[in-house]
Motif scaffolding. Structure first.
Motif, PDB file in Angstrom:
ATOM      1  N   UNK A 161     117.145  73.153 179.713  1.00 25.06           N
ATOM      2  CA  UNK A 161     115.026  72.564 179.405  1.00 25.06           C
ATOM      3  C   UNK A 161     115.339  71.286 179.731  1.00 25.06           C
ATOM      4  N   UNK A 162     116.176  70.799 179.966  1.00 26.11           N
ATOM      5  CA  UNK A 162     115.977  69.006 180.278  1.00 26.11           C
ATOM      6  C   UNK A 162     115.645  68.524 181.558  1.00 26.11           C
ATOM      7  N   UNK A 213     125.660  72.618 170.032  1.00 29.95           N
ATOM      8  CA  UNK A 213     124.534  72.826 170.976  1.00 29.95           C
ATOM      9  C   UNK A 213     123.583  72.225 171.603  1.00 29.95           C
ATOM     10  N   UNK A 214     122.481  72.009 172.049  1.00 27.65           N
ATOM     11  CA  UNK A 214     121.797  70.150 172.444  1.00 27.65           C
ATOM     12  C   UNK A 214     120.500  71.103 170.677  1.00 27.65           C
ATOM     13  N   UNK A 242     121.748  63.495 175.333  1.00 27.24           N
ATOM     14  CA  UNK A 242     121.282  63.288 176.781  1.00 27.24           C
ATOM     15  C   UNK A 242     122.810  63.451 176.919  1.00 27.24           C
ATOM     16  N   UNK A 243     124.194  63.209 176.760  1.00 34.31           N
ATOM     17  CA  UNK A 243     125.463  63.027 177.591  1.00 34.31           C
ATOM     18  C   UNK A 243     125.995  64.632 176.802  1.00 34.31           C
ATOM     19  N   UNK A 244     125.616  65.501 175.573  1.00 34.64           N
ATOM     20  CA  UNK A 244     126.313  66.814 175.872  1.00 34.64           C
ATOM     21  C   UNK A 244     125.624  67.630 176.409  1.00 34.64           C
ATOM     22  N   UNK A 284     123.233  63.268 161.488  1.00 34.23           N
ATOM     23  CA  UNK A 284     121.451  62.831 161.307  1.00 34.23           C
ATOM     24  C   UNK A 284     121.383  63.597 161.224  1.00 34.23           C
ATOM     25  N   UNK A 285     120.285  63.948 162.478  1.00 36.89           N
ATOM     26  CA  UNK A 285     119.431  63.692 163.136  1.00 36.89           C
ATOM     27  C   UNK A 285     119.763  66.155 162.890  1.00 36.89           C
ATOM     28  N   UNK A 286     120.898  66.248 163.069  1.00 32.89           N
ATOM     29  CA  UNK A 286     121.162  67.811 162.999  1.00 32.89           C
ATOM     30  C   UNK A 286     121.253  67.857 161.314  1.00 32.89           C
ATOM     31  N   UNK A 287     121.160  67.166 161.095  1.00 29.96           N
ATOM     32  CA  UNK A 287     121.712  67.967 159.046  1.00 29.96           C
ATOM     33  C   UNK A 287     120.288  67.662 158.386  1.00 29.96           C
ATOM     34  N   UNK A 288     118.858  66.644 158.759  1.00 32.32           N
ATOM     35  CA  UNK A 288     117.658  66.770 158.166  1.00 32.32           C
ATOM     36  C   UNK A 288     117.150  68.144 158.846  1.00 32.32           C
TER      37      UNK A 288
END
Length: 651
Positions: free
Chosen positions: A172-173, A164-165, A215-217, A294-298
């Motif tokens: 949404x972007x 997911x984004x 952004x690439x995803x 790391x962003x996803x994890x936290x």
């Protein structure tokens, strides 16, 4: 008198109460404005309405029971419910959670931080390895899941998709508020990482890189509209061709590490993502991939830590939904326990709160609705006899799941709670068991007895791959259903819902599956062409409809709208057979969709949901029923009037 001609959805703004409006001009507002005018959205919720009130009723009951059960040492007669109670107690123990702070996640966070290459991720590192990271699929820029093969539902297959984004949907972007939302997410993530002991400079670098990868995803993964075309997800690729798409990342080694067997093929849910796999997942992009992980994890795990972490992780969700404050501790704990042990909790709820008489009555209503559906198919004027017979065969093969399951899925026996470990450690261990259990299903036949919804859920569903309909105990209450309500009221509530779920067997997705749940064409060419023509009418009548700050995407919500149209049509016919009051039916149908939402929640829902917002599901289905015009004496000069040729009729 002002004259209205063919107004979609009636006259008026559904988000604004108008107690002077008549059913002839806007059925939803006429029934719900008095409630809507005085309704207040609780600070810790994004909406209020009939469904929210039922959810709150369920939560109140279960929370009281959990607290009582947690205080006793009596033996509980529902298997594995004791584990749910232990998890609930752990989640409520903020004295320990606050004392632990970030300590529970530091080992796994350091493991992610120490990664330097895709090659290292493949090999495994000191503190973690791929199968542990896979325990939370959001940690990787792709995902796998085992499900029934769409073309042979007796066997399981491995499915592959992208992640997911960060924003709710790829669309949404393109919205004006996207930069603001991403800034909020950035600031939130930096704060969470520094609270967890990450150097602020490093935290900023992780976020910068993570957003770049996101952004690439967003340019490659599917939008909600694309996901709504369920059969389009079936794209078999041989194992050899699949792994060959990953030139840098050793996908073959990764799969060998986590799968029980080597599959002959993989079902690619997102072909576009696979085509761009090497472009996305390579060593040059690794810093961005690592930042994204790391962003996803936290952000995914902060809610399992202290109250300070819960609060620090709230701003982004608040910006997306408008929710005023965090859910209270006891409800937060219930959500965590229910997420892992929904089936034991649902069985407990169903046994206690759904009576045998009510279950028998609802079962009788479902059988009546199936008969009504059969008669409508037989009397259908645009289907050939061959297609009618196939449709009836599918209808008669429907499996009914009402209230709660008789037995629990085996996974719940495998899940364990250790009261001496932190909430985070327990959740991570549960995730690992769940992922392994799912992947191990590759060696098992499909279990068609599995329920998609627990008994304490206020919802219902149709599963095209099992050809079954599920009505949990949670939805079988007022105003949808009550054994003491009139027939008209019950048909306007649960009757329309029952027929809605049956209609999914014949919506734009369900119509492509046979009575065994296999994706198979059982239509004549001419019949399917006519069906597609009628489906397009269902898309067009909703497309662009304004609701609050956003407009509906007709393609995205078409399957649910076909089901709404068919559901109300069949409920009306069943009500006629039972001599129910038609006015009561329409009024309770409108009442059952009463809802008041925050504007931010509306925008997010319209971006990610394949259902139209609840208030928009009242007027158009009603406008397409001749009985609505007869019941309320609707004239061409009234706001709810739709010219006969514009009324959408499918089932």
């Amino acid at each position: 008198m002002k004259r209205y001609l063919s107004v979609r959805g009636g006259v008026g703004d559904l988000t604004k109460a108008d107690t002077s409006v008549r059913p002839q001009d806007n059925l939803y507002l006429a029934v719900n404005s008095a409630w809507q005018k005085n309704a207040t959205i609780p600070a810790d919720r994004t909406e209020i309405g009939v469904n929210t009130e039922i959810d709150m009723r369920i939560e109140k009951r279960v929370l009281a029971d959990l607290d009582e059960l947690a205080s006793k040492k009596d033996k509980i007669d529902v298997p594995n419910l004791d584990k749910a109670i232990d998890l609930y107690k752990l989640a409520k123990n903020f004295k320990k959670r606050d004392a632990d702070g970030a300590e529970p996640i530091k080992k796994d966070l350091r493991a992610l931080e120490s990664l330097t290459s895709l090659k290292e991720l493949n090999k495994g590192i000191k503190h973690t390895n791929l199968d542990e990271i896979l325990a939370n699929p959001q940690n990787l820029p792709f995902s796998f899941e085992v499900e029934a093969d769409m073309k042979n539902t007796k066997v399981n297959v491995l499915e592959f998709a992208g992640p997911g984004t960060f924003l709710p949907d790829t669309t949404s972007y393109k919205q004006a508020d996207a930069p603001k939302l991403l800034t909020i997410l950035s600031e939130q993530t930096i704060k969470l990482l520094t609270m967890a002991g990450v150097n602020k400079k490093d935290a900023r670098e992780y976020v910068k890189n993570g957003l770049a990868f996101d952004q690439k995803l967003a340019k490659v993964v599917k939008s909600t509209e694309e996901w709504s075309d369920y059969p389009a997800c079936y794209n078999p690729v041989s194992y050899e061709d699949f792994v060959a798409e990953f030139k840098t990342f050793d996908m073959a080694a990764a799969l060998q590490k986590v799968l029980p067997i080597k599959p002959k093929q993989i079902i690619v849910m997102e072909p576009r993502f696979l085509e761009h796999a090497e472009e996305l997942i390579n060593e040059n992009n690794f810093a961005e991939i690592k930042g994204w992980m790391i962003m996803s994890f936290i952000n995914d795990h902060a809610h399992l830590l202290s109250q300070a972490f819960r609060e620090a992780a709230f701003p982004f969700n608040q910006a997306l939904t408008g929710q005023g404050e965090l859910a209270p501790v006891n409800r937060h704990a219930y959500y965590i326990a229910n997420a892992s042990f929904s089936e034991p909790m649902g069985i407990y709820y169903g046994k206690k709160y759904l009576g045998a008489d009510a279950k028998a009555d609802v079962t009788d209503m479902i059988h009546k609705m199936i008969k009504v559906y059969e008669s409508r198919i037989k009397e259908n004027t645009w289907l050939s006899e061959a297609t009618k017979q196939k449709a009836i065969t599918k209808l008669k093969a429907l499996v009914l799941k009402i209230g709660y399951p008789d037995k629990q899925e085996k996974i719940y026996d495998l899940l364990q709670i250790d009261p001496n470990k932190s909430l985070y450690e327990n959740e991570r261990n549960l995730e690992k068991v769940v992922v392994k259990y799912n992947l191990d299903q590759l060696t098992q036949p499909v279990d068609r007895t599995v329920w998609l919804m627990p008994g304490n859920m206020n919802n219902a569903c149709y599963d095209p791959q099992r050809n079954d309909i599920t009505f949990p105990a949670g939805i079988l209450q007022k105003p949808f259903y009550d054994i003491h309500q009139s027939r008209g009221q019950n048909y306007g509530g649960i009757g329309a819902t029952i027929a809605h779920e049956i209609s999914h067997a014949f919506d734009n997705n369900g119509a492509k599956f046979d009575e065994f749940g296999n994706m198979k064409n059982w239509w004549t060419k001419e019949d399917f062409a006519e069906f597609n023509k009628r489906t397009k009418a269902a898309i067009d009548i909703y497309d662009g409809l304004q609701y609050g700050p956003a407009k509906l995407n007709g393609k995205q919500v078409v399957a649910e709208n076909i089901a709404d149209l068919g559901g109300l049509t069949c409920a009306i016919q069943a009500n006629k057979i039972d001599h129910g009051d038609m006015k009561e039916l329409f009024e309770n149908y409108a009442r059952s969709w009463a809802q008041k939402q925050r504007p931010e929640a509306i925008k997010t829902e319209i971006a990610v949901d394949v259902h139209a917002p609840q208030p928009t599901r009242v007027n158009i289905p009603s406008q397409c029923q001749d009985e609505f015009y007869e019941t309320f004496d609707v004239k061409p000069s009234d706001g709810m009037w739709l010219d006969p040729e514009k009324r959408v009729r499918i089932w």
